[in-house]
Motif scaffolding. Structure first.
Motif, PDB file in Angstrom:
ATOM      1  N   SER A  22       0.821  -1.208   0.000  1.00  0.00           N
ATOM      2  CA  SER A  22       0.000   0.000   0.000  1.00  0.00           C
ATOM      3  C   SER A  22       0.860   1.266   0.000  1.00  0.00           C
ATOM      4  O   SER A  22       0.451   2.306  -0.537  1.00  0.00           O
ATOM      5  CB  SER A  22      -0.926   0.006   1.218  1.00  0.00           C
ATOM      6  N   SER A  65      -4.101  -0.997   2.692  1.00  0.00           N
ATOM      7  CA  SER A  65      -4.854  -1.687   1.638  1.00  0.00           C
ATOM      8  C   SER A  65      -6.305  -1.888   2.050  1.00  0.00           C
ATOM      9  O   SER A  65      -7.210  -1.847   1.205  1.00  0.00           O
ATOM     10  CB  SER A  65      -4.207  -3.031   1.313  1.00  0.00           C
ATOM     11  N   LEU A 100      -7.243  -5.048  -5.810  1.00  0.00           N
ATOM     12  CA  LEU A 100      -7.341  -5.488  -4.408  1.00  0.00           C
ATOM     13  C   LEU A 100      -7.665  -6.975  -4.377  1.00  0.00           C
ATOM     14  O   LEU A 100      -8.665  -7.423  -4.947  1.00  0.00           O
ATOM     15  CB  LEU A 100      -8.420  -4.680  -3.691  1.00  0.00           C
ATOM     16  N   VAL A 129      -2.591  -5.056  -2.154  1.00  0.00           N
ATOM     17  CA  VAL A 129      -3.052  -4.140  -3.187  1.00  0.00           C
ATOM     18  C   VAL A 129      -1.922  -3.921  -4.204  1.00  0.00           C
ATOM     19  O   VAL A 129      -0.737  -3.899  -3.839  1.00  0.00           O
ATOM     20  CB  VAL A 129      -3.499  -2.778  -2.593  1.00  0.00           C
ATOM     21  N   ASP A 134       3.550  -4.112  -8.291  1.00  0.00           N
ATOM     22  CA  ASP A 134       3.344  -4.118  -6.842  1.00  0.00           C
ATOM     23  C   ASP A 134       4.647  -4.374  -6.115  1.00  0.00           C
ATOM     24  O   ASP A 134       5.662  -4.702  -6.716  1.00  0.00           O
ATOM     25  CB  ASP A 134       2.308  -5.178  -6.436  1.00  0.00           C
TER      26      ASP A 134
END
Length: 256
Positions: free
Chosen positions: A176, A194, A214, A221, A232
């Motif tokens: 996040s 998240s 998500l 996330v 990510d």
């Protein structure tokens, strides 16, 4: 003794009657008009003339000029040119390196007008090789969306090691932290965790670049990077990367 009258034979012309050809040049085609030459005089019959020897404004049959002349090597732009037998407006324009339309406009001529040998035509300036129509300008490249810009920011940290609780490129990111940082750089504030991001923006079924991804089975996330991929910061021991989205058990949310 009466004189016998002598009859003089009629004087024959010094030049026998013959037919020569006077070329009437039209914008796009040549029309041959016979001119009859006699001793000391010449007369012509041109369709549409008011008297012998005066060309009509428009010949009986004309053809259109080619709309896109081929550029010439020479450049006569900015002067005048005298029409010669065999010339056309298109030919003169090509030799001058200007468009046919420019020559027509400079001489108040229409596409159907007729020009004649000996006529003087003005050649407009700026005679670089040209076509009659300017090419359309290339469209300006589209500005990236905020989502695309945020993904671009996140990609700058590809290879940076995961760090739990991390929120900057100097210390490292958790999942996040990377998303929040990337969007903050393009002026879009997001929650820190998240879990809180599940309420940000609105849900969509077809993702586009920048949408939040998500995961339903665990608190993770990512950002959608396009072409079925995400970017990510996954977990301890791994680093920021672009990889394929491996599951359908996700929710997409659009925040811009």
């Amino acid at each position: 003794m009466a004189r016998t009258a002598r009859h003089r034979a009629p004087v024959r012309p010094l030049v026998d009657v013959s037919t020569v050809t006077r070329m009437v040049v039209t914008t796009g085609a040549l029309a041959a008009v016979p001119v009859v030459a006699t001793a000391g005089a010449a007369s012509a019959h041109v369709p549409g003339t008011s008297h012998a020897g005066t060309p009509a404004v428009k010949a009986a049959s004309t053809l259109s000029v080619a709309a896109s002349p081929v550029p010439a090597n020479g450049n006569l732009g900015g002067g005048t040119v005298t029409v010669r037998s065999g010339d056309t407006v298109s030919k003169i324009a090509r030799a001058a390196g200007v468009s046919t339309q420019a020559v027509l406009a400079a001489n108040n001529l229409a596409w159907s007008s007729t020009i004649y040998p000996g006529q003087v035509l003005s050649i407009p300036t700026g005679g670089a090789p040209a076509t009659d129509a300017a090419p359309a300008a290339a469209p300006a490249p589209a500005e990236p969306s905020a989502g695309e810009a945020a993904v671009a920011v996140a990609k700058e940290s590809v290879g940076l090691a995961y760090r739990f609780g991390g929120t900057s490129p100097t210390s490292g990111f958790d999942c996040s932290g990377l998303v929040q940082y990337a969007y903050a750089k393009v002026g879009v504030p997001l929650p820190r965790t998240s879990a809180a991001m599940r309420s940000a923006g609105y849900a969509v079924s077809e993702p586009r670049v920048g949408d939040l991804v998500l995961f339903d089975n665990y608190g993770h996330v990512a950002m959608y990077a396009g072409d079925g991929k995400i970017i990510d910061s996954p977990r301890t021991g791994e680093s920021v990367s672009v990889r394929s989205l491996w599951t359908d058990d996700v929710q997409f949310r659009r925040v811009v």
